[in-house]
Design a protein around this motif. Structure first.
Motif, PDB file in Angstrom:
ATOM      1  N   ALA A 325       0.815  -1.217   0.000  1.00  0.00           N
ATOM      2  CA  ALA A 325       0.000   0.000   0.000  1.00  0.00           C
ATOM      3  C   ALA A 325       0.848   1.266   0.000  1.00  0.00           C
ATOM      4  CB  ALA A 325      -0.930   0.007   1.208  1.00  0.00           C
ATOM      5  N   SER A 326       2.157   1.138   0.173  1.00  0.00           N
ATOM      6  CA  SER A 326       2.985   2.342   0.214  1.00  0.00           C
ATOM      7  C   SER A 326       3.525   2.704  -1.166  1.00  0.00           C
ATOM      8  CB  SER A 326       4.133   2.162   1.204  1.00  0.00           C
ATOM      9  OG  SER A 326       5.082   1.260   0.694  1.00  0.00           O
ATOM     10  N   HIS A 327       3.210   1.903  -2.179  1.00  0.00           N
ATOM     11  CA  HIS A 327       3.640   2.233  -3.534  1.00  0.00           C
ATOM     12  C   HIS A 327       2.579   3.148  -4.130  1.00  0.00           C
ATOM     13  CE1 HIS A 327       5.010   1.591  -7.692  1.00  0.00           C
ATOM     14  NE2 HIS A 327       6.159   1.286  -7.117  1.00  0.00           N
ATOM     15  N   ILE A 328       2.954   4.392  -4.356  1.00  0.00           N
ATOM     16  CA  ILE A 328       1.970   5.422  -4.627  1.00  0.00           C
ATOM     17  C   ILE A 328       2.108   5.907  -6.069  1.00  0.00           C
ATOM     18  CG2 ILE A 328       1.382   7.813  -4.030  1.00  0.00           C
ATOM     19  CD1 ILE A 328       0.472   5.815  -1.987  1.00  0.00           C
ATOM     20  N   GLY A 329       0.980   6.026  -6.765  1.00  0.00           N
ATOM     21  CA  GLY A 329       1.005   6.468  -8.160  1.00  0.00           C
ATOM     22  C   GLY A 329       1.256   7.955  -8.307  1.00  0.00           C
ATOM     23  N   ASN A 330       0.488   8.785  -7.607  1.00  0.00           N
ATOM     24  CA  ASN A 330       0.657  10.241  -7.699  1.00  0.00           C
ATOM     25  C   ASN A 330       0.035  10.910  -6.476  1.00  0.00           C
ATOM     26  OD1 ASN A 330      -2.080  10.202  -8.047  1.00  0.00           O
ATOM     27  ND2 ASN A 330      -2.043  10.718 -10.209  1.00  0.00           N
ATOM     28  N   THR A 628       2.391  12.797 -16.804  1.00  0.00           N
ATOM     29  CA  THR A 628       1.163  12.111 -17.229  1.00  0.00           C
ATOM     30  C   THR A 628       0.598  11.299 -16.082  1.00  0.00           C
ATOM     31  OG1 THR A 628       2.565  10.391 -18.108  1.00  0.00           O
ATOM     32  CG2 THR A 628       1.622  11.928 -19.697  1.00  0.00           C
ATOM     33  N   ARG A 629       1.459  10.899 -15.176  1.00  0.00           N
ATOM     34  CA  ARG A 629       1.005  10.157 -14.008  1.00  0.00           C
ATOM     35  C   ARG A 629       0.162  11.024 -13.081  1.00  0.00           C
ATOM     36  NH1 ARG A 629       2.429   5.626 -11.629  1.00  0.00           N
ATOM     37  NH2 ARG A 629       3.912   4.262 -12.638  1.00  0.00           N
ATOM     38  N   GLY A 630       0.201  12.313 -13.290  1.00  0.00           N
ATOM     39  CA  GLY A 630      -0.491  13.219 -12.396  1.00  0.00           C
ATOM     40  C   GLY A 630       0.518  14.150 -11.765  1.00  0.00           C
ATOM     41  N   ALA A 631       0.104  14.769 -10.679  1.00  0.00           N
ATOM     42  CA  ALA A 631       0.977  15.767 -10.060  1.00  0.00           C
ATOM     43  C   ALA A 631       1.908  15.121  -9.050  1.00  0.00           C
ATOM     44  CB  ALA A 631       0.127  16.812  -9.367  1.00  0.00           C
TER      45      ALA A 631
ATOM     46  N   ASP B 168      -1.820   5.276 -12.960  1.00  0.00           N
ATOM     47  CA  ASP B 168      -0.750   5.315 -13.960  1.00  0.00           C
ATOM     48  C   ASP B 168      -0.801   6.619 -14.732  1.00  0.00           C
ATOM     49  OD1 ASP B 168       0.464   2.962 -13.421  1.00  0.00           O
ATOM     50  OD2 ASP B 168      -0.510   1.818 -15.015  1.00  0.00           O
ATOM     51  N   ILE B 169      -2.032   7.094 -14.987  1.00  0.00           N
ATOM     52  CA  ILE B 169      -2.243   8.320 -15.749  1.00  0.00           C
ATOM     53  C   ILE B 169      -3.305   9.153 -15.038  1.00  0.00           C
ATOM     54  CG2 ILE B 169      -3.185   9.284 -17.905  1.00  0.00           C
ATOM     55  CD1 ILE B 169      -0.646   7.930 -18.447  1.00  0.00           C
ATOM     56  N   GLU B 170      -3.059  10.446 -14.959  1.00  0.00           N
ATOM     57  CA  GLU B 170      -4.113  11.351 -14.511  1.00  0.00           C
ATOM     58  C   GLU B 170      -3.882  12.662 -15.245  1.00  0.00           C
ATOM     59  OE1 GLU B 170      -4.490  11.988 -10.259  1.00  0.00           O
ATOM     60  OE2 GLU B 170      -5.547  13.870 -10.596  1.00  0.00           O
ATOM     61  N   VAL B 171      -4.670  12.913 -16.289  1.00  0.00           N
ATOM     62  CA  VAL B 171      -4.507  14.153 -17.041  1.00  0.00           C
ATOM     63  C   VAL B 171      -5.865  14.834 -17.190  1.00  0.00           C
ATOM     64  CG1 VAL B 171      -2.476  13.412 -18.316  1.00  0.00           C
ATOM     65  CG2 VAL B 171      -4.727  12.972 -19.268  1.00  0.00           C
ATOM     66  N   SER B 172      -5.843  16.146 -17.209  1.00  0.00           N
ATOM     67  CA  SER B 172      -7.090  16.915 -17.307  1.00  0.00           C
ATOM     68  C   SER B 172      -7.107  17.761 -18.577  1.00  0.00           C
ATOM     69  CB  SER B 172      -7.227  17.845 -16.099  1.00  0.00           C
ATOM     70  OG  SER B 172      -7.458  17.086 -14.944  1.00  0.00           O
ATOM     71  N   PHE B 173      -8.252  17.795 -19.213  1.00  0.00           N
ATOM     72  CA  PHE B 173      -8.475  18.649 -20.390  1.00  0.00           C
ATOM     73  C   PHE B 173      -9.547  19.670 -20.026  1.00  0.00           C
ATOM     74  CE2 PHE B 173      -7.048  14.600 -22.031  1.00  0.00           C
ATOM     75  CZ  PHE B 173      -6.254  14.906 -23.123  1.00  0.00           C
TER      76      PHE B 173
END
Lengths: 801, 178
Positions: A325-330, A628-631, B168-173
């Motif tokens: 659970a500690s592997h975080i995407g964004n 692209t993964r987010g912020a 994996d992806i989070e993008v906003s338009f």
């Protein structure tokens, strides 16, 4: 025992021979002299046949009535190793015998009796006793060291445990593995020391930078782990230990065999295996927190009081699961993880370890030799080789699924020599030189941009330390050290990052090639470090001692502080180093007031300390980057000034003959004085207490660990926009607030029994976190995601042979 | 003892001479799994009016849609870190359909998303939203956010939180409906 029988056989042979010789009017005269300082020994005993003589005040002896043949003379003195010397009386009438009076200096400490001797004169130290080492046999060195007040741990889950000395850790601490400075990528906050606690029989902690013979950059302190050979001859003995734990549903086994041969040869073999599945918090399984470890070490050598050598090899291999659970995407994932009361991934218990995980291997080999020079001192030379491989596996996609994201090879060669002038016990001097060459090679096959680059590091250090007994009560010490460190790296920078950091203006001269959107650069840095230490050890009254030490040390920035630029999955941050960093400069003042008897109600040690560190390197949030993964929050290493002070207090009292109480307290205050805010990750004030009852065959201990909530922390929280039911909602990302304090109880007991020889078996049981309390610790990097482990019952069987 | 000293001296010599190693440059690493680009291909239902909207290098095209219309959209994840050799990561996502899910959410009222015919269907017979039908309401402005979720704990829900797993992806338009 065996050696006495040999000796008797030997003597009777000589007697038979001497009976044949008729002329028995020979005389042997001379002195018995302390080999190391040349002082005559009074009261030394010489035995030949049935004659026993003692030396007089001037160390002289005379033996009359000897026949013209060979005799075996046994020469002994209290606290010395006895010596048997054969002399042919046809040739000799005057003979001086040299005995070594200070055998503890010769590393000839019996493995069964711990060396009580401090490693330094004036520094605050702590040590682990044999019982504590045994109790932690199934755990890690970092866990065991928390028994020492002022030492806490920085955890990533419950198996990756790094020691923290008075608030400082990682590159600021030196770890000595049997005389060799351990080089195992220790800069990483989630890199635990790659060694097994069972390989050592003596572990000490020096809480400060003043022990200059070990290194000049130990701003936090030095951990000394030693593995000593037996000095007993014609003997074989050892220990086997098996442990089984309910939490993690696993256990460990380790065996040590000591071998003492005739003529000073000795060897030791030791091996450990540990195997644990997922740990469990009180309310859920900590998925993917399993742990495997295999290690082996051997020491062999020869030693007498003039010279000796020692070879040592140790191997350590571990696989450690990291909480799934500690592997975080964004950042959005991080918000969900922090706000969820339970980990986002909870699976059934398993022994399997999947990504994210770490695989580490460490090989260490050394040879050391020493030679003593009459009335002068001891020369020691050592060569060591270390090979460390660290693989870190993230959760990856496609063909890279089983590939490591980090794969680092670190090779270290070190050659060192020292000379200890100890002929005059009142005034010892130790000088030495150390040369280290290190090469770090990250594997490009990972397909992930290197966390730290290829680099070569060379360092040359030289030191002189001295101890001077002014009188019986006052002993002073001083030391100075100089180190030259040069780092030559080859690193790729993404052009955008390169410009963003302003390197295009400051470092354009180090670009050596262009590779698509990356620059290949060749940074070279030299650092000159000076360290110094001075202190005193003063005894007064009947049982009081005060230690005072002031030390100054420099630490060159480590590779991650200089070079890191990339995504760090376990923290969901982008970490950026800085090529412009200068050395940290630390001034530390420490005091220890030791009172062995306070009004007949126990003994107390109070150790306040104060450090001022200029150009202290720390990691600080500076912004947000959109992938692209987010912020992702961007954290940059920064240099600032730090002030740390605190106190460690130890109190012991024998309530009755069998009942003892101990408590240790430590407090630390850390402040970033440039930004005027608290330093991050300072241990909260904490108590460790134990009530211990011991009768002849058995003992029981009730222990308590209490940590308060850390109220002093920098506020690095930020808001992040999240879409929730068609609305943009700014959400607080609380990465700063420390968890609440906690109080955890433990109970342990042990029983000695005899099967083949007296007290050869010991059966122990140990429950930690008896009340299965749910808690989180501020210095556990996984505190955002899960509770600490819950109750654990460990059974422990030790067989001494 | 003499021999040991000699041995040490030799070793020191070997190490000192082996330190010259400045020649080979390390191999560059071009990260392959990075998704640099998210591409939406949006076609108004029943027409050939097709628009593509791209998210790349921290900037996104603005999506313009007609009020009260219907669209079909397909999403593509591309690795264009090496411009001469762009890779379509969507193929990998489709291949590992059981472990992936695409989720759309918006702040523009009246817009809804549903798995379209021709979408990739996983082994639980759930469309993973590579191809989606968009139903548009009245004029509005807001954002459309696309998530690619890895190992979701469930594939049903109306908020990102419901799915668990890793982003994996989070993008906003930005979107404008007129």
């Amino acid at each position: 025992m065996i050696r006495y029988i040999w000796f008797a056989v030997f003597l009777s042979g000589i007697q038979a021979k001497s009976a044949q010789a008729r002329q028995c009017d020979k005389t042997l005269a001379g002195k018995v002299i302390d080999f190391h300082d040349g002082v005559p020994l009074e009261g030394a005993k010489i035995i030949v046949n049935n004659i026993t003589v003692y030396t007089d005040k001037e160390g002289k002896y005379i033996i009359n009535g000897l026949c013209a043949t060979s005799y075996a003379f046994t020469v002994s003195h209290e606290d010395c190793d006895s010596q048997v010397i054969t002399i042919n009386m046809n040739d000799v009438s005057v003979k001086n015998f040299y005995l070594e009076h200070h055998y503890t200096d010769l590393d000839q400490v019996d493995v069964l009796s711990q060396s009580e001797k401090k490693a330094t004169n004036s520094q605050n130290e702590g040590r682990l006793n044999k019982k504590q080492l045994e109790e932690y046999g199934g755990l890690s060195l970092g866990d065991a060291l928390t028994e020492i007040s002022g030492v806490t741990s920085l955890n990533s889950g419950n198996t990756i445990v790094k020691p923290v000395i008075q608030g400082l850790h990682s590159s600021r601490i030196i770890m000595m593995n049997n005389g060799v400075r351990q080089e195992d990528q220790e800069w990483g906050e989630e890199h635990a020391p790659n060694l097994d606690i069972n390989a050592f029989n003596n572990i000490k902690v020096i809480k400060g930078a003043g022990a200059l013979q070990y290194g000049g950059n130990a701003i936090g302190g030095v951990i000394i782990a030693e593995n000593k050979l037996t000095t007993l001859q014609d003997t074989i003995f050892g220990k086997s230990q098996v442990t089984a734990s309910t939490n993690g549903r696993g256990g460990s086994a380790n065996t040590t065999v000591n071998l003492g041969l005739k003529n000073g040869w000795a060897a030791k073999f030791q091996g450990t295996a540990k195997h644990y599945g997922d740990s469990e918090a009180p309310d859920y399984v900590l998925s993917n927190s399993g742990h495997r470890e295999q290690s082996f070490s051997t020491v062999f050598g020869y030693s007498d009081f003039k010279q000796g050598f020692e070879g040592y090899y140790s191997f350590y291999n571990a696989t450690q699961g990291i909480l799934r659970a500690s592997h975080i995407g964004n950042v959005s994932d991080l918000i969900r993880a922090i706000n969820s009361p339970v980990p986002l991934v909870i699976n059934d218990f398993t022994y399997d370890i999947n990504a994210p995980k770490q695989e580490t291997q460490h090989h260490l080999a050394k040879i050391k030799a020493y030679s003593r020079f009459k009335s002068l001192g001891k020369l020691e030379v050592q060569y060591s080789f270390q090979y460390n491989n660290r693989k870190e596996f993230d959760i990856r996609r496609g063909d890279d699924r089983n590939k490591a994201s980090v794969d680092l090879d670190l090779i270290t060669h070190a050659v060192e020599g020292s000379f200890l002038f100890d002929a005059n016990d009142e005034f010892t001097k130790n000088i030495g030189v150390q040369y280290t060459y290190q090469i770090n090679t990250p594997n490009p096959e990972t397909g992930v941009r290197r966390l730290i680059p290829d680099y070569e590091e060379m360092s040359l250090g030289t030191y002189a330390v001295t101890e001077f007994n002014l009188n019986d009560r006052l002993k002073i010490d001083a030391g100075v050290r100089y180190d030259f460190v040069t780092i030559d790296a080859q690193k790729y920078y993404e052009k955008t990052r390169w410009n963003e950091k302003g390197y295009d203006t400051d470092f354009s001269n180090i670009i050596i090639a262009e590779e698509g959107d990356q620059w290949l650069t060749d940074p070279k840095f030299d650092y000159h470090s000076v360290s110094a230490s001075a202190g005193l050890n003063f005894s007064y009254g009947e049982s009081n001692t005060v230690l005072l030490n002031v030390s100054y040390a420099n630490r060159a920035p480590n590779p991650v502080e200089l070079f890191s630029d990339g995504l760090h999955h376990s923290a969901a941050i982008i970490e950026l180093g800085d090529l412009r960093f200068d050395q940290e400069k630390a001034l530390k003042l420490s005091l220890s007031s030791i009172h062995a008897n306070v009004f007949n109600s126990g003994n107390i040690t109070v150790s306040p300390h104060l450090s001022s560190i200029k150009d202290f390197i720390l990691l600080e949030p500076t912004g947000l980057e959109l992938l692209t993964r987010g912020a992702f929050p961007v954290w940059e290493y920064k240099q600032t000034d730090a002030l740390l002070y605190g106190v460690d207090i130890d109190y012991n009292i024998d309530i009755t003959k069998d009942l003892q109480f101990h408590t240790g307290f430590s407090y630390i205050y850390g402040q970033n004085t440039k930004e005027n805010e608290p330093l991050i990750a300072m241990p909260a004030p904490n108590f460790r207490s134990a009530l211990h009852y011991e009768k002849e065959h058995w003992s029981v201990s009730l222990t308590n660990t209490t940590a308060f909530k850390q109220d002093r922390y920098p506020n690095n929280n930020f808001f992040h926009d999240v879409i929730e039911s068609g609305e943009i909602v700014p959400k607080l990302v609380d990465i700063s607030t420390p968890p609440d304090g906690y109080s955890i109880f433990g109970l342990s007991g042990s029983y000695h029994f005899s099967i083949w020889s007296p007290k050869d078996f010991k059966l122990g049981a140990n429950i930690t976190n008896i009340f299965n309390t749910s808690y989180r610790d501020y210095l556990n990097r996984q505190r955002f995601y899960a509770d600490n482990a819950g109750r654990n019952l460990t059974l422990n069987l030790i067989f001494n042979f | 003892m003499k021999r040991i000293h000699l041995f040490l001296v030799l070793l020191v010599g070997v190490i000192l001479t082996s330190c010259k190693n400045d020649d080979d440059a390390p191999a560059p690493v071009n990260e392959e799994e990075t998704i640099t680009t998210v591409k939406l291909t949006v076609t108004e239902t029943g027409t050939n009016n097709t628009q593509t909207y791209i998210w790349k290098d921290e900037t996104a095209d603005k999506i313009t849609l007609k009020a009260n219309a219907a669209y079909q959209a397909s999403v593509q994840f591309l690795d264009e870190s090496d411009p001469s050799d762009a890779e379509d990561i969507t193929l990998e996502v489709v291949e590992e359909k059981d472990e992936h899910f695409v989720f759309y959410t918006t702040t523009a009222s009246g817009v809804s998303f549903a798995s379209a015919s021709g979408d990739t269907i996983d082994s639980d017979k759930v469309g993973i939203n590579i191809k989606t039908d968009w139903t548009i309401g009245d004029a509005a402005t807001g954002k459309i956010t696309v998530y690619l979720i890895h190992e979701p704990t469930t594939k049903t829900g109306t908020t990102r939180d419901a799915f668990g797993g890793e982003t994996d992806i989070e993008v906003s338009f930005d979107v404008e409906i007129k």
